[in-house]
Scaffold this motif. Structure first.
Motif, PDB file in Angstrom:
ATOM      1  N   ALA A  64       0.831  -1.208   0.000  1.00 34.95           N
ATOM      2  CA  ALA A  64       0.000   0.000   0.000  1.00 34.95           C
ATOM      3  C   ALA A  64       0.868   1.262   0.000  1.00 34.95           C
ATOM      4  CB  ALA A  64      -0.924  -0.005   1.212  1.00 34.95           C
ATOM      5  N   ALA A  65       2.024   1.193   0.660  1.00 29.45           N
ATOM      6  CA  ALA A  65       2.928   2.347   0.732  1.00 29.45           C
ATOM      7  C   ALA A  65       3.772   2.496  -0.521  1.00 29.45           C
ATOM      8  CB  ALA A  65       3.832   2.216   1.958  1.00 29.45           C
ATOM      9  N   SER A  66       3.719   1.499  -1.390  1.00 30.92           N
ATOM     10  CA  SER A  66       4.567   1.493  -2.593  1.00 30.92           C
ATOM     11  C   SER A  66       3.759   1.691  -3.866  1.00 30.92           C
ATOM     12  CB  SER A  66       5.333   0.159  -2.675  1.00 30.92           C
ATOM     13  OG  SER A  66       6.013  -0.115  -1.482  1.00 30.92           O
ATOM     14  N   ALA A  67       2.682   2.463  -3.759  1.00 33.07           N
ATOM     15  CA  ALA A  67       1.773   2.615  -4.899  1.00 33.07           C
ATOM     16  C   ALA A  67       2.464   3.212  -6.120  1.00 33.07           C
ATOM     17  CB  ALA A  67       0.589   3.482  -4.493  1.00 33.07           C
ATOM     18  N   ASN A  68       3.491   4.033  -5.911  1.00 26.64           N
ATOM     19  CA  ASN A  68       4.178   4.682  -7.039  1.00 26.64           C
ATOM     20  C   ASN A  68       5.324   3.848  -7.598  1.00 26.64           C
ATOM     21  OD1 ASN A  68       2.508   6.924  -6.801  1.00 26.64           O
ATOM     22  ND2 ASN A  68       3.884   7.945  -5.365  1.00 26.64           N
ATOM     23  N   TYR A  69       5.546   2.680  -7.030  1.00 27.40           N
ATOM     24  CA  TYR A  69       6.686   1.858  -7.420  1.00 27.40           C
ATOM     25  C   TYR A  69       6.223   0.483  -7.915  1.00 27.40           C
ATOM     26  CZ  TYR A  69       8.688   5.314  -4.210  1.00 27.40           C
ATOM     27  OH  TYR A  69       9.015   6.479  -3.570  1.00 27.40           O
ATOM     28  N   HIS A  70       7.154  -0.217  -8.566  1.00 28.32           N
ATOM     29  CA  HIS A  70       6.910  -1.621  -8.909  1.00 28.32           C
ATOM     30  C   HIS A  70       7.209  -2.446  -7.651  1.00 28.32           C
ATOM     31  CE1 HIS A  70       6.721  -0.647 -13.202  1.00 28.32           C
ATOM     32  NE2 HIS A  70       7.778   0.112 -13.012  1.00 28.32           N
ATOM     33  N   PHE A  71       6.171  -3.062  -7.084  1.00 28.62           N
ATOM     34  CA  PHE A  71       6.328  -3.816  -5.834  1.00 28.62           C
ATOM     35  C   PHE A  71       6.338  -5.309  -6.132  1.00 28.62           C
ATOM     36  CE2 PHE A  71       4.342  -5.907  -2.089  1.00 28.62           C
ATOM     37  CZ  PHE A  71       5.373  -5.684  -1.188  1.00 28.62           C
ATOM     38  N   ILE A  72       7.408  -5.986  -5.705  1.00 28.75           N
ATOM     39  CA  ILE A  72       7.542  -7.417  -5.982  1.00 28.75           C
ATOM     40  C   ILE A  72       7.846  -8.166  -4.681  1.00 28.75           C
ATOM     41  CG2 ILE A  72       8.758  -9.192  -7.296  1.00 28.75           C
ATOM     42  CD1 ILE A  72       9.541  -7.085  -9.315  1.00 28.75           C
ATOM     43  N   PRO A  73       6.832  -8.790  -4.068  1.00 35.78           N
ATOM     44  CA  PRO A  73       7.107  -9.664  -2.923  1.00 35.78           C
ATOM     45  C   PRO A  73       7.593 -11.026  -3.428  1.00 35.78           C
ATOM     46  CG  PRO A  73       4.757  -9.568  -3.345  1.00 35.78           C
ATOM     47  CD  PRO A  73       5.407  -8.663  -4.347  1.00 35.78           C
ATOM     48  N   TYR A  74       8.505 -11.633  -2.689  1.00 34.15           N
ATOM     49  CA  TYR A  74       9.046 -12.920  -3.127  1.00 34.15           C
ATOM     50  C   TYR A  74       9.233 -13.846  -1.938  1.00 34.15           C
ATOM     51  CZ  TYR A  74      13.603 -11.314  -1.388  1.00 34.15           C
ATOM     52  OH  TYR A  74      14.632 -10.869  -0.578  1.00 34.15           O
ATOM     53  N   VAL A  75       9.340 -15.110  -2.231  1.00 31.04           N
ATOM     54  CA  VAL A  75       9.610 -16.122  -1.203  1.00 31.04           C
ATOM     55  C   VAL A  75      10.772 -16.980  -1.678  1.00 31.04           C
ATOM     56  CG1 VAL A  75       7.228 -16.213  -0.367  1.00 31.04           C
ATOM     57  CG2 VAL A  75       7.945 -17.735  -2.214  1.00 31.04           C
ATOM     58  N   THR A  76      11.418 -17.637  -0.747  1.00 27.63           N
ATOM     59  CA  THR A  76      12.478 -18.583  -1.074  1.00 27.63           C
ATOM     60  C   THR A  76      12.047 -19.978  -0.645  1.00 27.63           C
ATOM     61  OG1 THR A  76      13.569 -18.112   1.038  1.00 27.63           O
ATOM     62  CG2 THR A  76      14.331 -16.884  -0.887  1.00 27.63           C
TER      63      THR A  76
END
Length: 238
Positions: A64-76
């Motif tokens: 929500a705080a990264s609306a102006n950016y490309h947000f990529i959550p990842y897992v290992t």
């Protein structure tokens, strides 16, 4: 290194074409967002935020705080594979699956490397479009503001800004040719087209419109040289 405030590091980060920032450390997020904000104030909008998804609530808050950016959550995974989990369903699956079940994530999540490749292609296209539009706008403004030798000097600066063939497009070259033609700088027209001919991955010099302007410029330049009692330099032997 951004934390130390070293000028070369900050300058490199603020002016990089693309910034990729890992926000997995929640304690460093305020500082990193501060530096990203400075990049935005410079007009550098290609920013990517990574987050190692260990907590669903934190991931959603960061998204929500990264609306102006490309947000990529990842897992290992236990096999050290990196998987991109972007939508809420994927995030919930990654949170509730046990470590021994991580092979089941494959059908739900895209490999992080594939996501990066796709994203960088999109960013490259956007950047080239922006660079092209900026060049076109600047050429037109210069044509309105300057005339004669003053315009020729300004156009030399435009030529120096064309650093890659990705932004050498037919409309940019045509606008440059028009600008040179308007001030009767036929030598500039000839040199521009001959520069295109020397670029290994550029075939614009073979387009009919540009070939026409090249022939026109050769004819006019030759005429002016003969009228002045000298031989055109591009016709000299050797």
């Amino acid at each position: 290194k951004l934390d130390f405030g070293e000028t070369p590091v900050l300058d490199f980060f603020y002016n990089a074409d693309i910034a990729v920032v890992d926000m997995s450390d929640v304690f460093r997020q305020p500082t990193l967002f501060y530096h990203l904000g400075i990049r935005e104030s410079f007009g550098m909008t290609n920013n990517v935020i990574l987050y190692h998804n260990t907590d669903l609530e934190t991931a959603q808050s960061l998204k929500a705080a990264s609306a102006n950016y490309h947000f990529i959550p990842y897992v290992t995974t236990t096999n050290d594979d990196f998987l991109c989990c972007e939508n809420d369903f994927q995030l919930r699956v990654s949170e509730f699956l046990q470590p021994s079940w991580d092979s089941l994530l494959g059908p739900f999540c895209q490999p992080l490397l594939d996501k990066f490749i796709s994203l960088l292609k999109d960013i490259d296209v956007t950047s080239c479009t922006f660079a092209k539009d900026t060049l076109l706008s600047d050429i037109r403004k210069l044509r309105e503001k300057y005339q004669g030798e003053d315009l020729a000097k300004q156009l030399s600066g435009i030529k120096q800004r064309i650093e890659s063939t990705e932004v050498i497009t037919p409309d940019i070259i045509t606008n440059l040719l028009f600008s040179y033609r308007d001030i009767q700088d036929y030598d500039g027209m000839v040199k521009l087209v001959e520069t295109l001919e020397m670029l290994p991955t550029c075939d614009l010099a073979n387009q009919h419109n540009i070939k026409f302007h090249y022939a026109f410029a050769l004819n006019r330049y030759s005429y002016h040289c003969e009228a002045a009692g000298r031989t055109p330099c591009f016709l000299c032997p050797g």
